[in-house]
Design a protein around this motif. Structure first.
Motif, short mmCIF file in Angstrom:
data_model
loop_
_atom_site.label_atom_id
_atom_site.label_comp_id
_atom_site.label_asym_id
_atom_site.label_seq_id
_atom_site.Cartn_x
_atom_site.Cartn_y
_atom_site.Cartn_z
N ALA A 143 32.43 19.11 37.37
CA ALA A 143 33.25 20.14 36.75
C ALA A 143 32.41 21.40 36.66
CB ALA A 143 33.72 19.72 35.36
N LEU A 144 33.02 22.54 36.90
CA LEU A 144 32.25 23.77 36.97
C LEU A 144 33.11 24.99 36.70
CD1 LEU A 144 32.82 25.39 40.00
CD2 LEU A 144 31.99 23.13 40.72
N ALA A 145 32.42 26.11 36.52
CA ALA A 145 33.09 27.41 36.40
C ALA A 145 32.39 28.37 37.34
CB ALA A 145 33.00 27.92 34.97
N ALA A 146 33.18 29.20 38.03
CA ALA A 146 32.62 30.16 38.98
C ALA A 146 33.15 31.56 38.68
CB ALA A 146 32.99 29.76 40.41
N VAL A 147 32.29 32.54 38.85
CA VAL A 147 32.68 33.94 38.68
C VAL A 147 33.12 34.44 40.05
CG1 VAL A 147 31.92 36.24 38.00
CG2 VAL A 147 31.03 34.23 36.81
N ILE A 148 34.42 34.71 40.22
CA ILE A 148 34.96 34.95 41.56
C ILE A 148 35.39 36.39 41.82
CG2 ILE A 148 35.66 32.55 41.82
CD1 ILE A 148 38.53 33.42 41.22
N GLY A 149 35.30 37.25 40.85
CA GLY A 149 35.69 38.64 41.08
C GLY A 149 36.06 39.32 39.78
N LYS A 150 36.79 40.43 39.90
CA LYS A 150 37.22 41.16 38.72
C LYS A 150 38.73 41.39 38.75
CE LYS A 150 33.40 43.63 36.61
NZ LYS A 150 32.96 44.93 36.07
N ALA A 151 39.32 41.52 37.56
CA ALA A 151 40.75 41.80 37.44
C ALA A 151 41.00 42.49 36.11
CB ALA A 151 41.57 40.51 37.53
N THR A 152 42.12 43.15 36.02
CA THR A 152 42.45 43.85 34.78
C THR A 152 42.92 42.87 33.72
OG1 THR A 152 44.68 44.26 35.59
CG2 THR A 152 43.05 46.01 35.90
N GLY A 153 42.74 43.27 32.48
CA GLY A 153 43.17 42.47 31.35
C GLY A 153 43.33 43.37 30.13
N VAL A 154 43.71 42.77 29.01
CA VAL A 154 43.87 43.51 27.77
C VAL A 154 43.13 42.78 26.67
CG1 VAL A 154 45.49 44.38 26.05
CG2 VAL A 154 46.13 44.37 28.46
N LYS A 155 42.25 43.49 25.98
CA LYS A 155 41.52 42.93 24.85
C LYS A 155 41.64 43.91 23.69
CE LYS A 155 38.46 39.60 26.92
NZ LYS A 155 37.14 38.93 26.84
N GLY A 156 42.26 43.44 22.61
CA GLY A 156 42.55 44.34 21.51
C GLY A 156 43.60 45.34 21.97
N ASP A 157 43.32 46.61 21.79
CA ASP A 157 44.23 47.66 22.25
C ASP A 157 43.75 48.31 23.54
OD1 ASP A 157 45.85 47.32 20.01
OD2 ASP A 157 44.61 48.66 18.80
N ASN A 158 42.75 47.69 24.18
CA ASN A 158 42.14 48.31 25.34
C ASN A 158 42.41 47.54 26.63
OD1 ASN A 158 40.84 50.33 23.72
ND2 ASN A 158 39.32 48.76 23.14
N ARG A 159 42.62 48.30 27.68
CA ARG A 159 42.70 47.71 29.01
C ARG A 159 41.28 47.54 29.52
NH1 ARG A 159 44.38 50.46 34.56
NH2 ARG A 159 44.97 48.62 35.77
N VAL A 160 40.96 46.36 30.07
CA VAL A 160 39.62 46.09 30.57
C VAL A 160 39.69 45.65 32.02
CG1 VAL A 160 38.73 45.43 28.29
CG2 VAL A 160 39.68 43.68 29.81
N HIS A 161 38.59 45.85 32.72
CA HIS A 161 38.47 45.36 34.09
C HIS A 161 37.32 44.37 34.07
CE1 HIS A 161 37.70 45.98 38.62
NE2 HIS A 161 38.88 45.40 38.48
N GLY A 162 37.67 43.11 33.79
CA GLY A 162 36.64 42.11 33.54
C GLY A 162 36.57 41.04 34.61
#
Length: 305
Positions: free
Chosen positions: A228-247
């Motif tokens: 079982a694993l986790a991989a960092v595969i890129g970036k995408a937009t999201g929302v955290k709090g009242d802010n738009r993030v590109h995480g």
């Protein structure tokens, strides 16, 4: 299945014969393969062996501390802090094969340095049969097989488990009375978290991958996955709090397998998946979303690179 009653004494005898009266170093990563090879070799030649754990900065959370505690009985254990050197070597590299070769070469150079200090002529490795098949078949290069540089400053490389599958290695580990945390540990790639990061390896992505893998291993333990694993595969937009993030986008993968040559994605219940994504996104402000990989092997490999 391997007959451990005959394999263990034969492997020890072969190691002792190969090394003779010389000194040897062994690549000790903490995974079941290298740990079992180290235990075999240490039993075979004792203080002629210098186990070398290289802290590449690409390892699991708490790995260095675990190694120091588990293998404290090996008086000659060396722990090498090479985190900065590995990151420097990986800087700017985005191609998966180039990453593996850069890591393989730096591994060897670290071992050569220790080998010169202890005047060792031999390198022992925990290479197993699937490693050789995948490298020889150009599926991918393993850092301890296809990732080796053309010039290696050792008289010989000793691979006592090169014909064993993963489940057979576990049988040998149990016979050697290795701690359960080692004998039953799920596989972890030789190049470490570098192959769970798409693109260039950076300190930021390593921090995300390390914490995400820790969450996944904890949360999926009850499913008893082969890996079982986790991989960092890129970036995408999201929302955290009242802010738009590109995480960062983190992909979670959990598979069942016998030997790693083929694998089936596990069916994980929705509540568990939601708990995983909540922890990963909640504990790291730089992660915007988590996805679950349902692809079997083939067509996908287990690791991302």
């Amino acid at each position: 299945m391997v007959d451990v009653d005959s394999f263990v004494p034969e492997a020890k005898a072969e190691i002792a014969e190969a090394i003779g009266d010389d000194e040897a170093v062994i690549a000790l990563s903490g995974g079941v393969d290298s740990s079992t090879a180290a235990a075999l070799a240490y039993d075979a030649v004792g203080d002629q062996l210098t186990p070398v754990y290289v802290d590449t900065g690409l390892m699991r959370k708490g790995e260095t501390e675990q190694i120091r505690e588990t293998f404290a009985y090996m008086d000659s254990l060396r722990i090498v802090d090479a985190r900065e050197r590995f990151l420097d070597e990986l800087s700017g590299i985005t191609d998966p094969e180039e990453k593996r070769h850069a890591i393989g070469e730096q591994f060897i150079r670290e071992f050569e340095t220790v080998a010169r200090e202890v005047e060792a002529d031999y390198l022992v490795q925990g290479t197993i049969y699937p490693d050789r098949i995948e490298s020889e078949g150009t599926i991918k290069s393993h850092h301890n097989v296809g990732g080796l540089p053309d010039v290696v400053d050792f008289e010989g490389i000793v691979e006592p488990m090169a014909d064993l599958y993963k489940d057979e290695v576990r049988e040998v580990a149990r016979d050697l009375d290795l701690e359960e945390i080692i004998a039953e540990r799920m596989p972890f790639p030789g190049p470490g978290l570098a192959v769970r990061i798409i693109g260039e390896v950076t300190e930021e992505k390593l921090a995300v991958a390390r914490e995400a893998n820790h969450v996944v291993e904890e949360e999926l333990e009850e499913y008893d996955p082969w890996q079982a694993l986790a991989a960092v595969i890129g970036k995408a937009t999201g929302v955290k709090g009242d802010n738009r993030v590109h995480g960062w986008v983190v992909a979670v993968r959990s598979v069942e397998s016998r030997d790693g040559m083929t694998a089936r994605a596990q069916e994980i219940d929705w509540e568990t998946l939601q708990r995983i994504q909540s922890r990963i996104t909640g504990e790291n402000e730089n992660v915007s979303r988590v996805v679950y990989d349902v692809t079997h092997k083939p067509p996908a490999t287990i690791e991302y690179e």
